[in-house]
Design an enzyme around this catalytic site. Structure first.
Site, PDB file in Angstrom:
ATOM      1  N   LYS A   1      -7.012   3.211  -3.220  1.00  0.00           N
ATOM      2  CA  LYS A   1      -7.426   3.235  -1.816  1.00  0.00           C
ATOM      3  C   LYS A   1      -7.619   4.670  -1.386  1.00  0.00           C
ATOM      4  O   LYS A   1      -6.875   5.551  -1.807  1.00  0.00           O
ATOM      5  CB  LYS A   1      -6.322   2.542  -0.995  1.00  0.00           C
ATOM      6  CG  LYS A   1      -6.469   2.575   0.501  1.00  0.00           C
ATOM      7  CD  LYS A   1      -5.336   1.745   1.154  1.00  0.00           C
ATOM      8  CE  LYS A   1      -5.262   1.981   2.645  1.00  0.00           C
ATOM      9  NZ  LYS A   1      -4.128   1.231   3.258  1.00  0.00           N
TER      10      LYS A   1
ATOM     11  N   ASP B   1       0.858  -1.196   0.000  1.00  0.00           N
ATOM     12  CA  ASP B   1       0.000   0.000   0.000  1.00  0.00           C
ATOM     13  C   ASP B   1       0.887   1.238   0.000  1.00  0.00           C
ATOM     14  O   ASP B   1       1.541   1.524   1.000  1.00  0.00           O
ATOM     15  CB  ASP B   1      -0.906   0.025   1.242  1.00  0.00           C
ATOM     16  CG  ASP B   1      -1.998  -1.052   1.200  1.00  0.00           C
ATOM     17  OD1 ASP B   1      -1.821  -2.043   0.437  1.00  0.00           O
ATOM     18  OD2 ASP B   1      -2.995  -0.914   1.928  1.00  0.00           O
TER      19      ASP B   1
ATOM     20  N   LYS C   1     -10.368   0.107  -2.287  1.00  0.00           N
ATOM     21  CA  LYS C   1     -10.218  -0.081  -0.844  1.00  0.00           C
ATOM     22  C   LYS C   1     -10.500   1.216  -0.094  1.00  0.00           C
ATOM     23  O   LYS C   1      -9.682   2.127  -0.094  1.00  0.00           O
ATOM     24  CB  LYS C   1      -8.802  -0.565  -0.513  1.00  0.00           C
ATOM     25  CG  LYS C   1      -8.548  -0.734   0.989  1.00  0.00           C
ATOM     26  CD  LYS C   1      -7.168  -1.285   1.289  1.00  0.00           C
ATOM     27  CE  LYS C   1      -6.880  -1.238   2.787  1.00  0.00           C
ATOM     28  NZ  LYS C   1      -5.509  -1.694   3.108  1.00  0.00           N
TER      29      LYS C   1
END
Lengths: 318, 827
Positions: free
Chosen positions: A219, A155, A255
């Site tokens: 995300k 991430d 996400k």
């Protein structure tokens, strides 16, 4: 899991993006009043939400102790008796992944192995999470090191300074370099830090650029910005995912992370995916929820569903 | 937990379907069973069930299940309700403003108290989704009462020039049964009127429930009454001599019927009628948001919304993309029982409505249109129709021109914003529109261009009590909501109630032309004065008054003139004036329309300057015109001077209003800006009174033109000359050609053709009772706005009667533009 090879940066597309905040707010507000699930449907949806959770700990005081506890919970997210009562005891319900700092990846690898959950992906935040204000070379280095330690998903955060100054070319180059550092087998999730981007138009543009650069997931946030995963932001990003899919045929995952704490929230996010993208995007390979306390609330709701009684916190393993 | 549950959860876990999410009907069933599933009228604070009435069984459109019996009222029921309302008016209208405010406030609170019950009743009875009744209809009902409790409080300050009209007969449709009745009842009660309401046949329950709730909230008996019955029962209500005002929402044909029925009686009327509202999507729009907006526009309430955005106009370069996205969006639709909390659309209200919708769509398909309906499940039973998108249609297509009142959207491309505006306005209707663009100048210009009472920018179908809602053109007149909505329920304080029945033959009224007006040799002519310059006698230059349009004096088409006599001697012809016929009307209206766009775009300051300039030029001719008024009317010279001076004053008064009545910001619940713009009505036909030949003329054209209308005006037919002398005032005051057009001649003959002209937007008539009836009756055809005097003179010298807000009300129509704002969503 789907893989997004990315594409050349198309600035015409990026610059043409425009998002009307009031209209998005309206859709976000009414979407949740138009869809709800009750009873067995609610239970099944909550279980599905569990399988989409990136169970997360990202704190300065993380040590092997709490990472280990997190990993065991990741393998056994819902009390076995509750799962049995719902006929899901043998389904192998686990969370979608665990998510930790790169310095804790090693702890996670060992703990999951101990807990019998070696198959559960380990996501490592990298690139100077959460602010990203570290030299680019060290960010790339962090990715490689995390992967070396056993992370299967990375991430990253985008450089908000570049995004705010409109230097989308540079943003694209950086993410592309991160993608290269990940290689084909490690999933790249790109955190837009939406709360820092100022406008939803910027959120949409950042989503497009991140996808063009090859992000497998986009995300919302680190959980550390002032505003995190709100519905309007999520709606904007999933619309970008839909447009990218229509134009390229590549499916990119989504996400939301930060501020998602209640079981009801998790159903709302699933409904958003179902309405805007379709059922395919309701599975862990294309949908994750970054959360830590959410799981506890879901477990409480399922306890109530099974027993008809509200659980005390101490009855459920923390 | 048995194995069944296990397999069920596993199945749902795998397919992630939605399940049923029913709202319980218990609360509604309980209320109905309290009344033994049988409801009467609610009159004077109690249930009234006369003997031997036929009944109507109201059913849930979602299932066909019978809900309750209601009664089909008869004339004596109307009489009872109206007489109770009339009695109640005596005390209700005299209550202190604050007391009425308390009553309205109490109703709002009680609506909130029973929110759930009302929402369930409404959803069951109408077929619409509980989500909409819960989140839209009922909150708006309460909001309306709160808002108008405020206007009740202000009724003797903000509305001190006005008084209530009396008993209001309200007739409302089935699409928003309770919400729309509230739109009538709130302003009516706030201003001190009492109400007799007839709900639509299909949806009577919520109105009856609401009447009971009002009673419980302490509303005095007779102030609000509900009677049920069929369509002709509604006509009986409208025609009842003690009903002073008819407030109607519904279809255009029924609105037209009501206009004709009440014509000439002196009853006030407001009509909120049909629509075919455009949704204009520019290529600068946020397309995904526009797609959601389209859903809000046309599929809200199954498309059974008068302001439904049923015509989608999309810029051609994004047309295919938008259509594709709408189709994909529709695949996610869920249709089901009105009490299911997770549906997008419920049932169509009735079998007849369902058939109408189906017939339109089948017809479109048969004539080669592409009809898209998503492959989604519909309940096996009940009146469910899928969301429908029709492409490959053109402006000539029936589905593009006619209101369908169902979930049916037609889509057409356009090339430029200008073309979008033209297409948007290419309709008989003018209720609403939405514009989708992130470009502010484009969006605002379109919002101004579109002829509609409401324009939403980047949204559609938002409503609030603080913003008026109502139509242009055949979508009706009058506004529901906002301060502008109050004027539909009041009359000027000086005015007395008029109630009369006038018999005229609509076919022959004003039809004859020219008989006996044509000058014939020997009939005589204006006195031949002589001038003696340099001692030589010669006749005055012949002065023949022509008609005046397009900024020039024109010979009347029929080449007829009529003699105008002096007051002292009915033999002395002062002058011949042109006698206009329908072709002069045609030409003058054309000239007015040509002038209108430019006149409307002039700065208000400029319009003011021109009117002040008229005052300046009129004063230069003060003596001459006063003498002529005296000669014509026989008034003393002193009084004639007064008339001229007051005309000058009035030009100043209206010049001052040119830039002081443009509108205001409406304090709606929107985060953003809702602006009420008081737009011109358009081209206004005006027939002047005979009393005060100059002052009446000035008092009527001036308010019209300062508010950017263009006029075709008929001066007094007895004393037209002061108005005709005004040609030269117009010409010397920089008035653009075509803004004021003057047609002398027979008032009723010219009025006939003005009123029958489909491109005249309003008709003001100051003449006979018969002419007033004719104007109102004939205006039904294109739902013109009218202002008539029912044959009663007013004192134009009096400030209350000869100027004021009443004139501004008639000279303008409110357009509310909704502009949501914001880009900042975080820090």
């Amino acid at each position: 899991m789907a893989y997004n090879p990315g594409m050349e940066l198309d600035m015409g597309w990026v610059n043409g993006a425009v998002v009307d905040l009031p209209a998005v707010n309206r859709r976000a507000a009414t979407l949740l009043t138009k869809r709800t699930v009750k009873k067995s449907w609610q239970a099944a949806w909550l279980l599905r939400a569990v399988t989409c959770i990136d169970l997360t700990t990202l704190s300065g005081d993380d040590t092997v102790t709490n990472v280990q506890r997190l990993c065991f919970k990741a393998c056994n997210p819902i009390r076995q008796d509750l799962l049995d009562a719902m006929g899901m005891g043998d389904y192998g319900i686990t969370v979608g992944a665990v998510c930790v700092y790169s310095a804790r990846v090693k702890d996670a690898v060992q703990s999951l192995k101990q807990a019998g959950g070696a198959a559960i992906p380990i996501a490592s935040v990298a690139t100077g999470f959460p602010a990203g204000q570290v030299p680019f070379e060290t960010r790339l280095k962090e990715i490689s090191m995390a992967i070396g330690l056993g992370a299967t998903e990375i991430d990253i955060v985008i450089s908000r300074d570049l995004a705010l100054s409109g230097d989308w070319g540079k943003v694209y180059e950086e993410i592309k370099a991160c993608k290269a550092a990940c290689g084909e087998n490690v999933h790249l999730k790109t955190i837009l830090g939406t709360g820092d981007l100022g406008t939803l138009t910027n959120v949409y543009k950042a989503s497009l650029v991140a996808m063009m650069a090859g992000s497998d997931f986009i995300k919302t946030s680190t959980g550390k910005e002032g505003v995190n995963a709100t519905m309007p932001v999520g709606l904007t990003m999933v619309r970008a995912i839909r447009e990218y899919f229509h134009k390229t045929g590549f499916k990119v995952g989504f996400k939301p992370a930060g501020g998602i704490r209640t079981a009801k929230d998790s159903c709302a996010w699933l409904a958003l995916m179902k309405e805007e993208l379709g059922d395919e995007w309701m599975r862990a390979d294309l949908f994750r929820i970054g959360a830590s306390s959410l799981l506890t609330d879901i477990e409480r709701q399922l306890y109530h569903f099974v027993t008809g009684r509200y659980a005390a916190a101490h009855q459920l393993p923390m | 937990m048995a194995g069944n549950l296990g397999s069920e959860i596993r199945r749902i876990f795998d397919n992630m379907e939605y399940g049923p999410a029913p709202e319980s009907a218990d609360v509604a069933k309980k209320w109905l069973s309290q009344h033994k599933d049988s409801l009467g009228h609610f009159i004077n604070g109690e249930w009234v069930k006369p003997e031997n009435r036929k009944t109507y069984t109201t059913c849930s459109p979602a299932t066909g299940e019978a809900l309750a019996d209601t009664i089909q009222g008869e004339e004596e029921d109307v009489n009872l309700a109206v007489s109770c309302a009339k009695t109640a008016f005596q005390s209700w209208s005299q209550l202190p403003a604050h007391t009425r405010a308390r009553h309205l406030y109490a109703v709002a609170r009680n609506v909130q108290k029973h929110h759930r019950l009302i929402a369930v009743i409404e959803a069951l009875d109408n077929g619409k989704s509980i989500r909409e009744t819960r989140d839209c209809d009922i909150p708006l009902v309460a909001r309306h009462f709160y808002h108008y409790a405020g206007w009740a409080q202000f009724s003797d300050t903000e509305m001190r020039e006005w008084k209530p009209v009396g008993v209001v007969g309200a007739i409302v449709p089935w699409n928003f049964p309770l919400m729309l009745l509230t739109w009538k009842v709130c302003p009516a009660l706030a201003m001190g009127n009492t109400v007799v309401l007839k709900p639509a046949t299909f949806t009577r329950l919520s109105a009856l429930l609401f009447a009971e709730i009002c009673h419980e909230a302490g509303l005095p008996p007779g102030v609000f009454n509900v009677v049920t019955g069929n369509g002709s029962f509604g006509s009986k209500l409208a025609l009842h001599p003690d009903v002073d005002k008819v407030a109607f929402t519904g279809s255009t044909p029924v609105g037209q019927t009501l206009r004709r029925l009440t014509a000439g009686t002196g009853k006030k009327l407001s009509l909120e009628l049909g629509g075919k509202s455009p949704v204009i999507v520019m290529d600068t729009a946020d397309i995904d948001s526009a797609v959601e907006g389209i859903v809000d526009a046309i599929y809200f309430n199954q498309g059974q919304v008068c302001s439904a955005g049923s015509r989608l106009l999309v810029q051609e370069n994004i047309f295919d993309d938008v259509i594709q996205r709408v189709k994909e969006r529709l695949k996610h639709f869920r249709i089901g029982h009105s009490l299911d909390k997770a549906i997008d659309m419920g049932a169509i209200v009735s079998q007849a409505q369902y058939n109408t919708i189906k017939e339109y769509v089948d017809d479109a398909r048969a004539t080669g249109a592409d009809v898209f309906q998503p492959d989604i499940p519909l309940p096996a039973k009940g009146l469910f129709y899928p969301p429908t998108l029709i492409t490959n249609v053109q402006t000539v297509s029936r589905v593009v021109r006619e209101e369908i009142f169902g979930p049916v959207l037609v889509a057409l491309p356009f090339r430029t914003a200008k073309e979008a505006g033209n297409l948007g306005n290419n309709t008989n209707y003018g209720l609403a529109a939405s514009v989708w663009s992130e470009n502010l100048p484009t969006a605002l210009e379109l919002a101004i261009t579109l002829k509609a009472g409401t324009v939403w920018v980047n949204c559609h179908n938002l409503f609030d009590a603080a913003a008026g809602f109502g139509g242009y053109r055949e979508s009706g007149f009058g506004r529901d909501g906002g301060k502008e909505g109050l004027y539909e329920y009041v009359m000027p304080k000086w005015e007395r109630t008029i109630r009369q029945n006038v018999d005229i033959d609509i076919k022959t009224f004003g039809a004859s032309f020219g008989s006996g007006t044509s000058p014939t040799p020997g009939q005589g002519g204006p006195s031949k004065s002589q001038l003696c310059p340099n001692g030589k006698q010669q006749p005055l230059v012949d002065h023949t008054y022509k008609v005046y349009y397009g900024g020039a004096q024109k010979r009347p088409d029929g080449c007829y003139s009529r003699p105008i006599y002096a007051a002292h001697d009915k033999q002395t012809i002062v002058a011949y004036v042109g006698d206009s016929n329908r072709k002069d009307v045609r030409n003058a209206v054309e000239a007015a329309h040509k002038a209108a766009p430019g006149w409307g775009k002039r700065a208000a300051h400029n319009r003011a300057q021109i009117v002040y300039y008229m005052a300046e030029n009129l004063e230069l001719r003060r003596q001459e015109i006063a003498e002529r008024i005296s000669l014509l009317t026989g008034k003393t010279l002193e009084n004639s001077f007064k008339e001229v001076d007051l005309s000058i004053q009035r030009l100043f008064y209206w010049g001052a209003y040119a830039d002081k009545y443009g509108g205001n910001v409406q304090e709606t619940t929107l985060y953003g800006c809702t602006v009420c713009i008081r737009e011109p009505v358009g081209v206004v036909g005006i027939a002047c009174p005979d009393e005060f030949p100059l002052l009446g003329f000035v008092s009527l054209f001036a308010p019209a033109i300062v508010r950017a209308n263009c006029v075709v005006i008929i001066p007094s037919d007895k004393y037209p000359i002061p108005a005709l002398d005004f040609y030269q005032v117009f010409d010397t005051s920089d008035l653009p050609a075509g803004v004021v057009n003057v047609l002398s001649g027979n008032k009723d003959h010219i009025s006939k053709y003005l009123t029958e002209h489909q491109n005249v937007d309003a008709m003001w008539y100051f003449g006979s009772a018969e002419g007033s009836k004719f104007v109102e009756f004939t205006s039904a055809e294109n739902v013109k706005r009218t202002w008539v005097n029912y044959g009663k003179e007013r004192d134009w010298m009096d400030q209350d009667q000869g100027q004021g807000e009443e004139f501004l009300y008639h000279a303008t129509q409110c357009k509310n533009i909704w502009m949501p704002m914001g880009t900042t969503f975080s820090n």
